[in-house]
Design an enzyme around this catalytic site. Sequence first.
Site, PDB file in Angstrom:
ATOM      1  N   LEU B  88       0.818  -1.207   0.000  1.00  0.00           N
ATOM      2  CA  LEU B  88       0.000   0.000   0.000  1.00  0.00           C
ATOM      3  C   LEU B  88       0.855   1.261   0.000  1.00  0.00           C
ATOM      4  O   LEU B  88       0.622   2.193   0.760  1.00  0.00           O
ATOM      5  CB  LEU B  88      -0.969   0.017   1.194  1.00  0.00           C
ATOM      6  CG  LEU B  88      -2.096  -1.011   1.128  1.00  0.00           C
ATOM      7  CD1 LEU B  88      -2.951  -0.925   2.380  1.00  0.00           C
ATOM      8  CD2 LEU B  88      -2.966  -0.790  -0.098  1.00  0.00           C
ATOM      9  N   CYS B  89       1.891   1.234  -0.824  1.00  0.00           N
ATOM     10  CA  CYS B  89       2.690   2.447  -0.950  1.00  0.00           C
ATOM     11  C   CYS B  89       2.986   2.681  -2.425  1.00  0.00           C
ATOM     12  O   CYS B  89       4.095   3.001  -2.805  1.00  0.00           O
ATOM     13  CB  CYS B  89       3.956   2.376  -0.099  1.00  0.00           C
ATOM     14  SG  CYS B  89       4.797   0.802  -0.146  1.00  0.00           S
ATOM     15  N   GLY B  90       1.986   2.498  -3.252  1.00  0.00           N
ATOM     16  CA  GLY B  90       2.121   2.796  -4.673  1.00  0.00           C
ATOM     17  C   GLY B  90       3.147   1.891  -5.325  1.00  0.00           C
ATOM     18  O   GLY B  90       3.250   0.712  -5.002  1.00  0.00           O
TER      19      GLY B  90
END
Lengths: 104, 286
Positions: B88-90
Amino acid sequence: MASLNVRVVSPERIVFQGEASAVVAPAWDGQVGILPGHAPLLALVGVGELSVDRPGGGSASFQVAGGVLKVERDTVTVLTEYAGDEPPAEIPASAIVDPEDVEG
Amino acid sequence: MAGSRDVKRRIKSVENTRQITRTMELVATSKLKRATDRVHAARPYADALAEIVSGLYSPGLSEQYPILRRPAEVKRAAVLLLTANRGLCGGFNSNLIKQARNLMEHLRGQGVETELHIAGKKAVAYFRFRGEEMMTKRVDIGDLPSVDDAESLVAPIRDRFERGEIDAVYLVSSKFVSAMSTPPHTRDLLPIQGDAKAAAADSFIVSPNGDMILERLLPAYVRNAVYTALVENAAAEQGARRSAMKSATDNAGDVLEHLTRTYNRARQAQITQEIAEIVGGSAALE
């Protein structure tokens, strides 16, 4: 009166930065006292107490272990592996110098 | 009307998602602050150490110290890849993995054997899935990496280099330019790239002697390069997560606006229809 510009740095942060009238540091072979006007010096740091006398009186002290100490033109930089109020739980390998290994 | 109830349910769900992504954005922002402070706090040591090492360094020393050896030919190289433990950090993790893969392909193309050392759950999972062999798999380094983490990570690799089992070590991690810009970056960790400045050590009183100081500072220098990379990577991860969560929150807002409009239109249509029916009904009675 001339004073020393002191910086004590551990890998994680600057522990101390400021003016001092004298510094006593634990080098690998014993305490070294540094006053303003000291000759350029590069020495290994052992384990022990580093104390810094402030120009207005009073002093600060830290436990340090390992690393290197540099004095140049009244600037004292102490790069140490460990710095804190308590002695280190574990002595870093680089803080131990066997006098037998030292030539001359 | 069945349609409007579905839309209502979706609105609720998107609202929940937005709530979560906004919270994650806020968490990442506060962690980013701490991580950035650590990046800045680590710089004075790194700068001072580099200065002292380059003052003592001279090209002739490479025969004396295994850590300074410069292999004429690189037969085997290690790639040390740092990623995050969480997603969930691109594109943060996948960019790093891609960078490492490209590097390994490039090295293999030149006939160099490669070995992988990995810190971070995401890359470990990826290379395990691909059936790639990993010599180091560290998943225990958290948001606030310590010097001990760096030492325990790099020590086996440094030892292998000193023993001549590998001839080069590359470090792949994110460079923390700013919170918005965290490009993947490859550094040459070993052999040490010494810039042969004029040895300033001559005028110094050196105690006990230059060799013994270097012997201790060089491993610390390598370790600190890894420590700096770990700290920067941790900050970069939070920066990337904050951006990713911010755009997810913004996006949820757009979707919500669209859904609300759809819902209102459906509701309005329903009311209009009901009125028409009533009017129609009463007209029929007259």
